[in-house]
Structure formats: structure tokens, C-alpha cells
Design a protein around this motif. Structure first.
Motif, PDB file in Angstrom:
ATOM      1  N   GLY A   5       7.232   6.678   3.620  1.00  0.00           N
ATOM      2  CA  GLY A   5       7.114   7.352   2.332  1.00  0.00           C
ATOM      3  C   GLY A   5       5.739   7.124   1.733  1.00  0.00           C
ATOM      4  N   ARG A   6       5.622   7.325   0.436  1.00  0.00           N
ATOM      5  CA  ARG A   6       4.346   7.112  -0.234  1.00  0.00           C
ATOM      6  C   ARG A   6       4.574   6.545  -1.633  1.00  0.00           C
ATOM      7  NH1 ARG A   6       2.304  11.972  -3.076  1.00  0.00           N
ATOM      8  NH2 ARG A   6       3.999  13.492  -3.234  1.00  0.00           N
ATOM      9  N   VAL A   7       3.568   5.836  -2.124  1.00  0.00           N
ATOM     10  CA  VAL A   7       3.587   5.212  -3.445  1.00  0.00           C
ATOM     11  C   VAL A   7       2.357   5.685  -4.204  1.00  0.00           C
ATOM     12  CG1 VAL A   7       3.541   3.043  -4.714  1.00  0.00           C
ATOM     13  CG2 VAL A   7       4.852   3.205  -2.594  1.00  0.00           C
ATOM     14  N   TYR A   8       2.532   6.150  -5.412  1.00  0.00           N
ATOM     15  CA  TYR A   8       1.402   6.629  -6.203  1.00  0.00           C
ATOM     16  C   TYR A   8       1.734   6.494  -7.682  1.00  0.00           C
ATOM     17  CZ  TYR A   8       4.262  10.884  -6.627  1.00  0.00           C
ATOM     18  OH  TYR A   8       5.282  11.756  -6.877  1.00  0.00           O
ATOM     19  N   TRP A   9       0.682   6.470  -8.506  1.00  0.00           N
ATOM     20  CA  TRP A   9       0.841   6.400  -9.945  1.00  0.00           C
ATOM     21  C   TRP A   9       0.950   7.804 -10.509  1.00  0.00           C
ATOM     22  CZ3 TRP A   9       1.839   2.220 -12.821  1.00  0.00           C
ATOM     23  CH2 TRP A   9       1.586   0.965 -12.272  1.00  0.00           C
ATOM     24  N   VAL A  27       9.246   2.309 -12.709  1.00  0.00           N
ATOM     25  CA  VAL A  27       9.136   2.476 -11.262  1.00  0.00           C
ATOM     26  C   VAL A  27      10.204   3.486 -10.842  1.00  0.00           C
ATOM     27  CG1 VAL A  27       9.153   1.342  -9.031  1.00  0.00           C
ATOM     28  CG2 VAL A  27       8.308   0.112 -11.034  1.00  0.00           C
ATOM     29  N   ILE A  28       9.785   4.658 -10.407  1.00  0.00           N
ATOM     30  CA  ILE A  28      10.696   5.741 -10.054  1.00  0.00           C
ATOM     31  C   ILE A  28      10.919   5.726  -8.546  1.00  0.00           C
ATOM     32  CG2 ILE A  28      11.081   8.237 -10.103  1.00  0.00           C
ATOM     33  CD1 ILE A  28       9.325   8.409 -12.545  1.00  0.00           C
ATOM     34  N   PHE A  29      12.148   5.450  -8.133  1.00  0.00           N
ATOM     35  CA  PHE A  29      12.533   5.483  -6.724  1.00  0.00           C
ATOM     36  C   PHE A  29      13.183   6.832  -6.446  1.00  0.00           C
ATOM     37  CE2 PHE A  29      12.512   1.021  -7.891  1.00  0.00           C
ATOM     38  CZ  PHE A  29      11.873   0.415  -6.824  1.00  0.00           C
ATOM     39  N   ALA A  30      12.550   7.612  -5.596  1.00  0.00           N
ATOM     40  CA  ALA A  30      13.053   8.951  -5.273  1.00  0.00           C
ATOM     41  C   ALA A  30      13.243   9.077  -3.770  1.00  0.00           C
ATOM     42  CB  ALA A  30      12.090  10.018  -5.785  1.00  0.00           C
ATOM     43  N   ASN A  35      13.099  17.146  -5.185  1.00  0.00           N
ATOM     44  CA  ASN A  35      11.856  17.844  -4.870  1.00  0.00           C
ATOM     45  C   ASN A  35      10.737  17.423  -5.812  1.00  0.00           C
ATOM     46  OD1 ASN A  35      11.948  19.560  -7.281  1.00  0.00           O
ATOM     47  ND2 ASN A  35      13.653  20.594  -6.260  1.00  0.00           N
ATOM     48  N   GLU A  36       9.524  17.800  -5.458  1.00  0.00           N
ATOM     49  CA  GLU A  36       8.339  17.348  -6.188  1.00  0.00           C
ATOM     50  C   GLU A  36       8.319  17.865  -7.620  1.00  0.00           C
ATOM     51  OE1 GLU A  36       6.026  15.283  -5.549  1.00  0.00           O
ATOM     52  OE2 GLU A  36       6.388  14.836  -3.435  1.00  0.00           O
ATOM     53  N   ARG A  57       8.277   7.516  -3.355  1.00  0.00           N
ATOM     54  CA  ARG A  57       9.027   8.619  -2.758  1.00  0.00           C
ATOM     55  C   ARG A  57       9.256   8.309  -1.285  1.00  0.00           C
ATOM     56  NH1 ARG A  57      10.577  13.778  -3.676  1.00  0.00           N
ATOM     57  NH2 ARG A  57      10.599  15.208  -1.893  1.00  0.00           N
ATOM     58  N   ALA A  58      10.502   8.049  -0.919  1.00  0.00           N
ATOM     59  CA  ALA A  58      10.848   7.664   0.447  1.00  0.00           C
ATOM     60  C   ALA A  58      11.234   8.874   1.278  1.00  0.00           C
ATOM     61  CB  ALA A  58      12.006   6.665   0.437  1.00  0.00           C
ATOM     62  N   ASP A  59      10.921   8.816   2.562  1.00  0.00           N
ATOM     63  CA  ASP A  59      11.329   9.865   3.490  1.00  0.00           C
ATOM     64  C   ASP A  59      12.836   9.795   3.732  1.00  0.00           C
ATOM     65  OD1 ASP A  59       8.687  10.589   3.665  1.00  0.00           O
ATOM     66  OD2 ASP A  59       8.314   9.372   5.466  1.00  0.00           O
ATOM     67  N   PHE A  60      13.356  10.866   4.319  1.00  0.00           N
ATOM     68  CA  PHE A  60      14.798  10.944   4.515  1.00  0.00           C
ATOM     69  C   PHE A  60      15.307   9.832   5.431  1.00  0.00           C
ATOM     70  CE2 PHE A  60      18.372  12.547   7.093  1.00  0.00           C
ATOM     71  CZ  PHE A  60      19.309  12.695   6.099  1.00  0.00           C
ATOM     72  N   LEU A  61      14.649   9.597   6.554  1.00  0.00           N
ATOM     73  CA  LEU A  61      15.133   8.627   7.527  1.00  0.00           C
ATOM     74  C   LEU A  61      14.878   7.179   7.114  1.00  0.00           C
ATOM     75  CD1 LEU A  61      14.150  10.328  10.908  1.00  0.00           C
ATOM     76  CD2 LEU A  61      16.410  10.203   9.847  1.00  0.00           C
ATOM     77  N   THR A  62      14.109   6.957   6.051  1.00  0.00           N
ATOM     78  CA  THR A  62      13.843   5.588   5.604  1.00  0.00           C
ATOM     79  C   THR A  62      15.120   4.883   5.180  1.00  0.00           C
ATOM     80  OG1 THR A  62      11.677   6.340   4.828  1.00  0.00           O
ATOM     81  CG2 THR A  62      12.417   4.195   4.052  1.00  0.00           C
ATOM     82  N   ALA A  63      16.098   5.644   4.680  1.00  0.00           N
ATOM     83  CA  ALA A  63      17.371   5.043   4.269  1.00  0.00           C
ATOM     84  C   ALA A  63      18.154   4.489   5.444  1.00  0.00           C
ATOM     85  CB  ALA A  63      18.213   6.070   3.519  1.00  0.00           C
ATOM     86  N   PHE A  64      17.816   4.901   6.674  1.00  0.00           N
ATOM     87  CA  PHE A  64      18.559   4.470   7.849  1.00  0.00           C
ATOM     88  C   PHE A  64      17.789   3.466   8.694  1.00  0.00           C
ATOM     89  CE2 PHE A  64      19.768   8.726   6.613  1.00  0.00           C
ATOM     90  CZ  PHE A  64      21.144   8.632   6.513  1.00  0.00           C
ATOM     91  N   TYR A  65      16.538   3.151   8.299  1.00  0.00           N
ATOM     92  CA  TYR A  65      15.722   2.193   9.037  1.00  0.00           C
ATOM     93  C   TYR A  65      15.207   1.138   8.063  1.00  0.00           C
ATOM     94  CZ  TYR A  65      15.726   5.333  13.043  1.00  0.00           C
ATOM     95  OH  TYR A  65      16.111   6.106  14.108  1.00  0.00           O
TER      96      TYR A  65
END
Length: 412
Positions: A5-9, A27-30, A35-36, A57-65
Motif C-alpha cells: 500500500g502507500r502512506v501519505y499526508w 490516521v485514516i486506515f483505508a 475509492n480515492e 491506503r492498503a492494497d486488497f491482498l494486504t489483508a491476507f498477508y
């Protein structure tokens, strides 16, 4: 952009230049289900309330890894800790949909010290001290096998009116693959995920849960069970429930009420942060007072030891009287002249007058000062040891004869 994913201000409040700083950091966890454009509306909302936004903003598969989620969590904490070191302020964790599983639970594990590797303990303590509230919007989700099918494709693809056969085939293939992952690996992570969310109660920050009765992805039963468990653990939880708002669409369908609820919660978070600061100040003062008291006791102990000239701890329990030996001079020293000896002798302190224990005055003092109600014991003078008077303690049963003599002498 990093793996997972990515982290930004996000947009920062203009109050930062005018008033010396924003109210705090949200801190917004999405997850990919948001969507953006939808995410930008929340950044604008918190910016209008005077809060900065740090978006994860995490990618879809990040929840499974979990490895990807942990890497994203470390990157997020590096940004957050750097900001808090410059200016400590209240922090809010806001999680949408499945974002708690995609990254936030790993952040909680790191700052609570429940996983390896860890960040510096001072950095973890700083985040815990500043964390003043948790907000769950349409979550948390219970990651089960049927949830994999619902989130197998990106939301924009699922909203297509007539998906093609290729899209349907891809959805089934991805769902089957995720189910296989769930059966072999993901099931073992499920309890760890919920345990991390429940452990956040120890941070002593309130919770705000925003949900809907018709949300199929975040069923009301799951939200109710989560709320009840937090309350059982001592957490302060407020639940706001709508009837017909869609998943992660509460702000879009109820903007006025949503803004009012968030505004009140942010004010409460500021008061929680101030309360934590006062508690930390009181603990620091208490620690300083205890340290000062220990130093004073050590000084008293040192002074007391220096004031004790001699202590006898022999088997006879002899208690020596103060000695004047340091004041006595050595008259046999051949190197000293007669004049020096006369000078030293003129300043010699008077020797203490000795009292005979068997005289009338000695016996009177004995009868007046020695307690008679100590069962089984007598204290008497034993004479002189090396020129020093001492007292000895002995049993009455072993000194009946001496006791009778002293009693007769006292009557005389």
C-alpha cells in the motif's frame, strides 16, 4: 509507495500557520473497498475541523498477508512518530471497512509490544500517550470464507450492471484461491486479529463505531459482539447506527449528522489527551518526590553511621560507653618535647568519673533506671573490660544468687 500500500499526508489545516498548530492528527486506515474520491472527502472533513490527516491506503491482498501489513505498519509509524516528536498532539485512529485487518491491527501490535520486530520503546510509548480515540466506520469486518467472495473483485468491477463471463470466471477463480488461503493460513490469523483490536482497550482511549442495519459486509451482529466485548474489557464505546446507509457510505447519505458526531468525538479526544498529560505529570512529580526522599534517607543513614563511634556486637552483648581515647596523647613518644606534652595535656578533656556499681549511688541508680517488669531478664554492670565500663544481660534464673544480694543491698 511501498509494498502492501502507500502512506501519505492529506490536506493540512490552515490553522497550523495561524494558531501555532492543528488540533491533532487523524490516521485514516483505508482498504481498496474505499475509492480515492470518497477518501478525499474525509480528508477535507477533518481538515475543516482543524485536524491533519495521515492516510494509510492498503492494497486488497494486504489483508491476507501479515508480512505486507507489518511492513506498511512500520512505514506508517515512522511518519507518525516523526510528527509527534516535533509536536505531541492528540491522535485518532479511523478505520474503514476491512482496513483494521489490512494494516491497523499490526500497528496496534507494534505499539503494544506484541509482535517482533519492534520499534524503540520510547516511540511506542509516545504513540500510546498521544492516541486519544478509535473510530470504526462500517467495521471491523469478520474475515470469513464468504467475505472473500464478496471482496474478490474491486468495488468498481462489482458495480458493473452486466459483468461478462470472463469477469465472472475471474471472480470465482480469485474467490477459490482466497478460500484455499483462508483454510490453510488465514484461519490461524483470525484470533490474532481480534485479540489485537481488543488489546487496544489498555490505551484508555474511547471508541466511536458507525454502522448501518442493512450493511451486508459488516453485519450488525458482528458490530454488536465487538461492542459488547470492548465494554466488558472496560472500554468506553459509543455506537451510532443508521438504517439504510450503505457500507462505508454513512457520511455521503447523512452528512450533517455524521459531521456533528465526529466533531463531538474530536472534542472528547482532546480532553482525553489533556487528561493523559496531567496523569503523566503527576507520575513524574511522584517519581521525583520518591527519589528525593530516598536520597534524604541515605544522607541520614550516612550521618548516623558517622556519629556512632564504636558498637560492640560480641557474644556477651557488651555496650561500651563513649571513649576519650582520641584525645589522649602518647607520652612515651621520644620525638615529642616536654613543652608539647604539657601543651597537649593542658587541652586534654576531663575523663568521665567512674561509678562503682556496688556503691550506694550505683545501687540507687540501678534500682531507679533498670526496668523491673521485663520478664526473665536482668541488666547489671559487669565491671570493666580494658578500662571501659560495660553492662551485661543475663537470665534471672541463672543469677538468683546475685539478684538476692543486690536486693538486700538495696534495702540497706
Amino acid at each position: 509507495m511501498i509494498g502492501g500500500g502507500r502512506v501519505y499526508w492529506g490536506k493540512k489545516s490552515h490553522r497550523e500557520m495561524d494558531d501555532g498548530g492543528s488540533n491533532g492528527v487523524v490516521v485514516i486506515f483505508a482498504w481498496s473497498s474505499i475509492n480515492e474520491n470518497h477518501l478525499t472527502s474525509f480528508v477535507d472533513l477533518y481538515s475543516s475541523l482543524g485536524w491533519n490527516s495521515l492516510v494509510c491506503r492498503a492494497d486488497f491482498l494486504t489483508a491476507f498477508y501479515p508480512e505486507m501489513a507489518l511492513s506498511l505498519a512500520f512505514h506508517l509509524l515512522a511518519e507518525l512518530v516523526e510528527e509527534l516528536k516535533n509536536r505531541p498532539c492528540p491522535v485518532i485512529f479511523l478505520a474503514f471497512s476491512g482496513a483494521p485487518k489490512a494494516c491497523m491491527y499490526k500497528v496496534l501490535q507494534v505499539i503494544m509490544g506484541d509482535c517482533e520486530p519492534q520499534i524503540h520503546p520510547d516511540d511506542s510509548q509516545l504513540v500510546r500517550n498521544c492516541l486519544s480515540g478509535h473510530v470504526y466506520d462500517s467495521g471491523p469486518l469478520d474475515f470469513t470464507s464468504d467475505l472473500n467472495t464478496k471482496f474478490a473483485l474491486h468495488p468498481s468491477i462489482r458495480r458493473m450492471s452486466v459483468p461478462s463471463r470472463l469477469i465472472s470466471w475471474m471472480a470465482k477463480g480469485i474467490s477459490s484461491g482466497l478460500d484455499g488461503l483462508y483454510l490453510t493460513r488465514f484461519e490461524s490469523q483470525r484470533s490474532e486479529y481480534w485479540q489485537a483490536l481488543y488489546s487496544s482497550v489498555e490505551i484508555r482511549a474511547p471508541y466511536l463505531i458507525l454502522c448501518s442495519e442493512n450493511d451486508k459486509l459488516a453485519p450488525h451482529q458482528v458490530i454488536s459482539s465487538f461492542t459488547h466485548q470492548l465494554q466488558e474489557l472496560g472500554g468506553e464505546v459509543k455506537v451510532v447506527k443508521w438504517k439504510n446507509s450503505p457500507h462505508a457510505g454513512h457520511y455521503t447519505h447523512n452528512p450533517i449528522q455524521y459531521r456533528a458526531v465526529i466533531s463531538n468525538f474530536l472534542e472528547k479526544a482532546i480532553s482525553v489527551h489533556l487528561h493523559k498529560i496531567r496523569q503523566l505529570g503527576e507520575r513524574a512529580r511522584t517519581h521525583d518526590e520518591i527519589s528525593e526522599l530516598i536520597c534524604d534517607l541515605q544522607k541520614v543513614a550516612v550521618n548516623s553511621n558517622q556519629s556512632l563511634k564504636r558498637v560492640a556486637t560480641g557474644p556477651g552483648d557488651h555496650f561500651f560507653l563513649p571513649s576519650s581515647a582520641p584525645y589522649q596523647s602518647n607520652n612515651n613518644d621520644p620525638s615529642s618535647s616536654q613543652e608539647e606534652q604539657r601543651e597537649r595535656s593542658s587541652f586534654r578533656p576531663l575523663q568521665p568519673t567512674s561509678i562503682n556499681a556496688h556503691s550506694v549511688l550505683g545501687q540507687f541508680l540501678f534500682d531507679s533506671c533498670v526496668p523491673k517488669n521485663i520478664e526473665g531478664w536482668d541488666i547489671r554492670f559487669g565491671g570493666c573490660l580494658n578500662g571501659q565500663p560495660y553492662a551485661t544481660s543475663s537470665s534471672r534464673k541463672s543469677s538468683n544468687r546475685g539478684f538476692k544480694k543486690r536486693l538486700l543491698r538495696s534495702k540497706l
